[in-house]
Scaffold this motif. Structure first.
Motif, PDB file in Angstrom:
ATOM      1  N   ILE A 179       0.855   4.427  -2.750  1.00  0.00           N
ATOM      2  CA  ILE A 179       0.033   3.635  -3.660  1.00  0.00           C
ATOM      3  C   ILE A 179      -0.735   2.526  -2.956  1.00  0.00           C
ATOM      4  N   ALA A 180      -0.629   2.427  -1.627  1.00  0.00           N
ATOM      5  CA  ALA A 180      -1.400   1.428  -0.882  1.00  0.00           C
ATOM      6  C   ALA A 180      -2.881   1.722  -1.070  1.00  0.00           C
ATOM      7  N   LEU A 181      -3.667   0.675  -1.266  1.00  0.00           N
ATOM      8  CA  LEU A 181      -5.097   0.833  -1.535  1.00  0.00           C
ATOM      9  C   LEU A 181      -5.903   0.636  -0.256  1.00  0.00           C
ATOM     10  N   VAL A 182      -6.780   1.580   0.010  1.00  0.00           N
ATOM     11  CA  VAL A 182      -7.580   1.577   1.236  1.00  0.00           C
ATOM     12  C   VAL A 182      -9.038   1.331   0.860  1.00  0.00           C
ATOM     13  N   THR A 183      -9.641   0.336   1.516  1.00  0.00           N
ATOM     14  CA  THR A 183     -11.033  -0.034   1.267  1.00  0.00           C
ATOM     15  C   THR A 183     -11.782  -0.009   2.580  1.00  0.00           C
ATOM     16  N   LEU A 184     -12.995   0.487   2.549  1.00  0.00           N
ATOM     17  CA  LEU A 184     -13.849   0.455   3.739  1.00  0.00           C
ATOM     18  C   LEU A 184     -14.271  -0.985   3.960  1.00  0.00           C
ATOM     19  N   ASP A 185     -14.060  -1.504   5.154  1.00  0.00           N
ATOM     20  CA  ASP A 185     -14.391  -2.888   5.476  1.00  0.00           C
ATOM     21  C   ASP A 185     -15.903  -3.004   5.633  1.00  0.00           C
ATOM     22  N   PRO A 186     -16.559  -3.854   4.798  1.00  0.00           N
ATOM     23  CA  PRO A 186     -18.019  -3.961   4.888  1.00  0.00           C
ATOM     24  C   PRO A 186     -18.487  -4.512   6.233  1.00  0.00           C
ATOM     25  N   GLY A 187     -17.652  -5.283   6.899  1.00  0.00           N
ATOM     26  CA  GLY A 187     -18.017  -5.821   8.207  1.00  0.00           C
ATOM     27  C   GLY A 187     -17.561  -4.949   9.356  1.00  0.00           C
ATOM     28  N   ALA A 188     -17.187  -3.721   9.052  1.00  0.00           N
ATOM     29  CA  ALA A 188     -16.661  -2.809  10.072  1.00  0.00           C
ATOM     30  C   ALA A 188     -17.741  -2.433  11.071  1.00  0.00           C
ATOM     31  N   PRO A 189     -17.339  -2.215  12.314  1.00  0.00           N
ATOM     32  CA  PRO A 189     -18.320  -1.758  13.303  1.00  0.00           C
ATOM     33  C   PRO A 189     -18.822  -0.364  12.944  1.00  0.00           C
ATOM     34  N   ALA A 190     -20.049  -0.077  13.326  1.00  0.00           N
ATOM     35  CA  ALA A 190     -20.620   1.246  13.047  1.00  0.00           C
ATOM     36  C   ALA A 190     -19.833   2.300  13.815  1.00  0.00           C
ATOM     37  N   VAL A 191     -19.437   3.341  13.118  1.00  0.00           N
ATOM     38  CA  VAL A 191     -18.633   4.387  13.744  1.00  0.00           C
ATOM     39  C   VAL A 191     -19.365   5.722  13.775  1.00  0.00           C
ATOM     40  N   ASP A 192     -20.650   5.706  13.424  1.00  0.00           N
ATOM     41  CA  ASP A 192     -21.388   6.964  13.355  1.00  0.00           C
ATOM     42  C   ASP A 192     -21.448   7.693  14.691  1.00  0.00           C
ATOM     43  N   GLY A 193     -21.622   6.973  15.786  1.00  0.00           N
ATOM     44  CA  GLY A 193     -21.724   7.613  17.088  1.00  0.00           C
ATOM     45  C   GLY A 193     -20.433   7.575  17.876  1.00  0.00           C
ATOM     46  N   ASP A 194     -19.360   7.092  17.267  1.00  0.00           N
ATOM     47  CA  ASP A 194     -18.085   6.943  17.968  1.00  0.00           C
ATOM     48  C   ASP A 194     -17.460   8.313  18.190  1.00  0.00           C
ATOM     49  N   THR A 195     -17.343   8.700  19.450  1.00  0.00           N
ATOM     50  CA  THR A 195     -16.790  10.018  19.756  1.00  0.00           C
ATOM     51  C   THR A 195     -15.272  10.030  19.706  1.00  0.00           C
ATOM     52  N   ALA A 196     -14.650   8.838  19.629  1.00  0.00           N
ATOM     53  CA  ALA A 196     -13.196   8.771  19.565  1.00  0.00           C
ATOM     54  C   ALA A 196     -12.680   9.204  18.192  1.00  0.00           C
ATOM     55  N   LEU A 197     -13.566   9.202  17.204  1.00  0.00           N
ATOM     56  CA  LEU A 197     -13.164   9.588  15.858  1.00  0.00           C
ATOM     57  C   LEU A 197     -13.412  11.075  15.639  1.00  0.00           C
ATOM     58  N   PRO A 206      -0.497  -2.962  -4.001  1.00  0.00           N
ATOM     59  CA  PRO A 206      -0.486  -3.548  -5.340  1.00  0.00           C
ATOM     60  C   PRO A 206       0.699  -4.505  -5.499  1.00  0.00           C
ATOM     61  N   VAL A 207       0.547  -5.460  -6.412  1.00  0.00           N
ATOM     62  CA  VAL A 207       1.609  -6.427  -6.663  1.00  0.00           C
ATOM     63  C   VAL A 207       2.779  -5.705  -7.320  1.00  0.00           C
ATOM     64  N   PRO A 208       3.987  -5.837  -6.762  1.00  0.00           N
ATOM     65  CA  PRO A 208       5.150  -5.195  -7.385  1.00  0.00           C
ATOM     66  C   PRO A 208       5.408  -5.782  -8.774  1.00  0.00           C
ATOM     67  N   PRO A 209       5.855  -4.954  -9.713  1.00  0.00           N
ATOM     68  CA  PRO A 209       6.109  -5.445 -11.071  1.00  0.00           C
ATOM     69  C   PRO A 209       7.072  -6.633 -11.114  1.00  0.00           C
ATOM     70  N   ALA A 210       7.999  -6.715 -10.186  1.00  0.00           N
ATOM     71  CA  ALA A 210       8.960  -7.815 -10.183  1.00  0.00           C
ATOM     72  C   ALA A 210       8.280  -9.151  -9.892  1.00  0.00           C
ATOM     73  N   GLN A 211       7.118  -9.135  -9.255  1.00  0.00           N
ATOM     74  CA  GLN A 211       6.426 -10.378  -8.925  1.00  0.00           C
ATOM     75  C   GLN A 211       5.395 -10.784  -9.973  1.00  0.00           C
ATOM     76  N   LEU A 212       5.176  -9.927 -10.971  1.00  0.00           N
ATOM     77  CA  LEU A 212       4.245 -10.261 -12.036  1.00  0.00           C
ATOM     78  C   LEU A 212       4.909 -11.236 -12.999  1.00  0.00           C
ATOM     79  N   PRO A 213       4.116 -12.093 -13.656  1.00  0.00           N
ATOM     80  CA  PRO A 213       4.717 -13.043 -14.611  1.00  0.00           C
ATOM     81  C   PRO A 213       5.383 -12.304 -15.779  1.00  0.00           C
ATOM     82  N   ASP A 214       6.417 -12.907 -16.288  1.00  0.00           N
ATOM     83  CA  ASP A 214       7.144 -12.343 -17.415  1.00  0.00           C
ATOM     84  C   ASP A 214       6.261 -12.405 -18.669  1.00  0.00           C
ATOM     85  N   GLU A 215       6.289 -11.369 -19.473  1.00  0.00           N
ATOM     86  CA  GLU A 215       5.473 -11.306 -20.688  1.00  0.00           C
ATOM     87  C   GLU A 215       5.821 -12.447 -21.647  1.00  0.00           C
ATOM     88  N   ARG A 216       7.085 -12.801 -21.722  1.00  0.00           N
ATOM     89  CA  ARG A 216       7.517 -13.884 -22.611  1.00  0.00           C
ATOM     90  C   ARG A 216       6.851 -15.204 -22.219  1.00  0.00           C
TER      91      ARG A 216
END
Length: 137
Positions: free
Chosen positions: A47-65, A115-125
């Motif tokens: 469930i880990a969320l993966v986002t493309l970093d907008p400041g990431a180096p250009a990888v279009d010509g990277d032959t290592a990938l 994501p924030v684990p349910p145990a760390q979310l505020p109690d509904e009460r």
């Protein structure tokens, strides 16, 4: 269409594919034999969320990938996705996706959040009491 020595047929220029066995490139070949993601402490839960970093180096010509790295980048380009969604979208085993994401994280191409684990979310009460207090003002 061409046949190889085993009798499997495949189209020239396409991925190696045997209709009975599936892709002929094994997962360990995609990861260079690695089974653990590179950065120490990187956790790639399903469930880990993966986002493309907008400041990431250009990888279009990277032959290592490899093409699998590029597929993951393309999938993240449109929206944030979980590790499980990336594995399904890339049609790769989760273990392979974790190793490839480790590579992309080391290069600074992606960011990973959990994501924030349910145990760390505020109690509904407590939230209801806050709302009631605000209404009383």
């Amino acid at each position: 269409m061409t046949e190889d020595m085993t009798g499997a047929s495949w189209e020239q220029g396409s991925q190696w594919y045997d209709s009975e066995a599936g892709p002929l490139v094994r997962p360990y070949a995609m990861t260079g034999g690695r089974t653990q993601p590179g950065p120490a402490g990187a956790r790639f839960d399903l469930i880990a969320l993966v986002t493309l970093d907008p400041g990431a180096p250009a990888v279009d010509g990277d032959t290592a990938l490899g093409p699998e790295h590029r597929t993951l980048i393309d999938l993240c380009r449109t929206e944030t996705q979980s590790v499980a969604e990336l594995a399904a979208g890339a049609d790769l085993p989760v273990g392979v996706v974790r190793v490839l994401l480790g590579d992309l994280l080391e290069l600074g191409c992606v960011t990973v959040t959990r994501p924030v684990p349910p145990a760390q979310l505020p109690d509904e009460r407590i939230l209801r009491e806050v709302i009631a207090g605000l209404r009383a003002l």
